[in-house]
Motif scaffolding. Structure first.
Motif, PDB file in Angstrom:
ATOM      1  N   ASN A 136     -10.072  -5.497   4.956  1.00 39.56           N
ATOM      2  CA  ASN A 136     -10.333  -4.594   6.063  1.00 39.56           C
ATOM      3  C   ASN A 136      -9.343  -4.760   7.202  1.00 39.56           C
ATOM      4  OD1 ASN A 136     -12.667  -3.398   4.901  1.00 39.56           O
ATOM      5  ND2 ASN A 136     -13.848  -5.224   5.455  1.00 39.56           N
ATOM      6  N   GLN A 150       0.823  -1.211   0.000  1.00 38.16           N
ATOM      7  CA  GLN A 150       0.000   0.000   0.000  1.00 38.16           C
ATOM      8  C   GLN A 150       0.861   1.266   0.000  1.00 38.16           C
ATOM      9  OE1 GLN A 150      -3.819  -0.304   2.555  1.00 38.16           O
ATOM     10  NE2 GLN A 150      -2.334  -1.630   3.578  1.00 38.16           N
ATOM     11  N   ASP A 173      -8.667  -2.511   1.248  1.00 36.97           N
ATOM     12  CA  ASP A 173      -9.894  -1.852   1.715  1.00 36.97           C
ATOM     13  C   ASP A 173     -11.147  -2.638   1.364  1.00 36.97           C
ATOM     14  OD1 ASP A 173      -8.277   0.133   2.658  1.00 36.97           O
ATOM     15  OD2 ASP A 173      -8.683   1.547   1.018  1.00 36.97           O
ATOM     16  N   ASP A 202      -6.509  -0.394  10.616  1.00 33.73           N
ATOM     17  CA  ASP A 202      -5.745   0.768  10.174  1.00 33.73           C
ATOM     18  C   ASP A 202      -4.620   1.114  11.119  1.00 33.73           C
ATOM     19  OD1 ASP A 202      -8.709   2.451   8.937  1.00 33.73           O
ATOM     20  OD2 ASP A 202      -7.308   1.072   7.944  1.00 33.73           O
ATOM     21  N   LYS A 238      -3.968  -1.025  -2.099  1.00 32.93           N
ATOM     22  CA  LYS A 238      -4.918  -0.338  -1.212  1.00 32.93           C
ATOM     23  C   LYS A 238      -6.347  -0.747  -1.545  1.00 32.93           C
ATOM     24  CE  LYS A 238      -5.693   4.232   0.814  1.00 32.93           C
ATOM     25  NZ  LYS A 238      -6.938   3.779   1.378  1.00 32.93           N
TER      26      LYS A 238
END
Length: 458
Positions: free
Chosen positions: A449, A429, A445, A452, A441
């Protein structure tokens, strides 16, 4: 043998030191090897010899074992002889010597200011017709050394068109056509090649005529010319790579795969024939003008992917990756059960990995059937390990494949994709390459998931 007699007493080498015996065996082996190599070199030089009487031939064979200094002196002598009296005999002697050692002869010959112009001038001399094939070969050989040498020849030969006209003459023999097209192919190779001038002189029609001879060696040299022309001018494919020409190329390739060629026929296929012919067909395929595309041709190219020659395997891999991306080819390719072969290629050299990865991505883009077949043959493991090679092309293909897998089988993605690949995607990423970082990315995403706040190891 009488009872009680030690058998070692009967050995002929009894009492000799083993070290001395070993040394003697080594000396004998080296002498025998040198003798065989000498006979092989003499046979090769005999074939290289252009012609002349037996005295000339013996002098040539003896010179082939001379030191570089002696060869250079001999070149000086022959150039002086040609300068004093240029005739078939003196020029022939010079051409013979120039074939002895590439690293010595050609560089020394080119130190003479008018060396190349002298060779080119002889091409225009009808009294030296017998030497024209060898002159063409020598000019092509010099051009193959690099751009500088090629440009030096082009500045003298009117961009190589002189040789083309010579090859097209009505008196051109097969030997002249072979060496002439060899020279032209090297003059058209690389940056700054005079392709426009060649097109103006109708080289495409000349190439088609030469291919019509169906002489394997001539066709191979002509195909090198066509690869350079069609790569720069795709519009010439319609004329230069028409259906009839493509059929001739395929027939030449296929003859090595016939039953009468024997079990080792295809394995013994020559690189210098297969590579240019496959490249030509590949250029036609890239521009969607491959007239010979059918199940038999696809099966043949698939067979070549496992060829023992690295060059043939690589050229076939490139062609196969192009074919997989053509409209309507996916089902025919899948019927060949290609994924085991492609999976093996994913663990081969970088060049083969790239072509295999592109072929896989092209196939799975055709539908879910191909993707599910790839899962059955453990393709995720092969595509997932591509990230470790630090190759942007491989990485993009690997990410594209994993994204497709996640879209097709979202619930099973975590099971089929290697854990190490998932870890690498996290770090990608933040890659410098924008395409790679965007793909990574997107996958992260949309499908996984990841937390973060988790720290990523670059």
């Amino acid at each position: 043998m009488k009872k009680g007699v030690d058998r070692t007493e009967q050995f002929k080498n009894k009492g000799r030191a083993s070290k001395a015996l070993k040394q003697r065996r080594e000396v004998q082996r080296i002498k025998a090897s040198s003798a065989r190599r000498g006979k092989r070199d003499k046979a090769l030089n005999y074939k290289r010899f252009i012609g002349g009487d037996e005295e000339d031939r013996e002098a040539f064979l003896n010179t082939s074992h001379s030191s570089p200094e002696d060869i250079c002196k001999l070149i000086d002598t022959h150039i002086k002889s040609v300068g004093d009296e240029a005739n078939e005999h003196t020029i022939k002697a010079l051409l013979n010597v120039l074939q002895l050692d590439d690293d010595v002869c050609i560089p020394h010959f080119l130190t003479y200011e008018h060396a190349l112009s002298m060779l080119v001038a002889y091409l225009g001399d009808s009294g030296l017709n017998a030497l024209h094939p060898q002159l063409c070969w020598l000019l092509g050989h010099i051009a193959a050394r690099g751009i500088e040498e090629r440009n030096a020849i082009l500045s003298i030969t009117n961009n190589g068109i002189d040789i083309l006209h010579l090859v097209l003459s009505k008196d051109a023999t097969k030997e002249l056509m072979l060496h002439g097209w060899y020279a032209i192919s090297h003059l058209l190779r690389g940056e700054g090649a005079p392709i426009e001038q060649a097109l103006e002189n109708d080289i495409v029609n000349a190439a088609v005529t030469a291919i019509g001879t169906a002489d394997t060696d001539i066709v191979a040299q002509v195909c090198w010319c066509l690869t350079y022309i069609t790569a720069n001018h795709p519009e010439t494919i319609t004329e230069g790579m028409n259906a009839e020409v493509q059929k001739i190329l395929v027939s030449i390739l296929s003859k090595y795969n016939k039953e009468e060629a024997g079990e080792m026929g295809l394995a013994q296929a020559p690189d210098d024939v297969f590579v240019p012919l496959l490249r030509c067909l590949g250029n036609a395929a890239v521009n969607n003008q491959l007239a010979v595309l059918n199940d038999e041709f696809l099966s043949f190219v698939h067979l070549l992917l496992d060829h023992p020659s690295r060059l043939i395997a690589l050229e076939s891999a490139w062609l196969f990756s192009v074919l997989t991306g053509l409209d309507g080819c996916a089902d025919a390719v899948l019927s060949l059960n290609v994924f085991p072969t492609l999976n093996r290629m994913l663990f081969a050299s970088t060049e083969l990995q790239v072509e295999a990865a592109h072929a896989i991505v092209s196939l799975i883009s055709a539908g879910e059937k191909a993707l599910r077949q790839s899962l059955e043959h453990d393709i995720p493991a092969g595509m997932g390990q591509l990230f470790r090679y630090n190759n942007s092309e491989l990485t993009v293909c690997g990410l594209s494949y994993i994204d497709a897998v996640c879209n097709a089988v979202p619930n099973a993605a975590m099971e089929v994709i290697p854990e190490q690949a998932l870890d690498t995607i996290e770090s990608l990423q933040y890659a410098d390459n924008e395409e790679i970082s965007a793909l990574a990315k997107h996958i992260t995403d949309k499908h996984f998931n990841f937390d973060d706040e988790e720290e990523y190891e670059m």
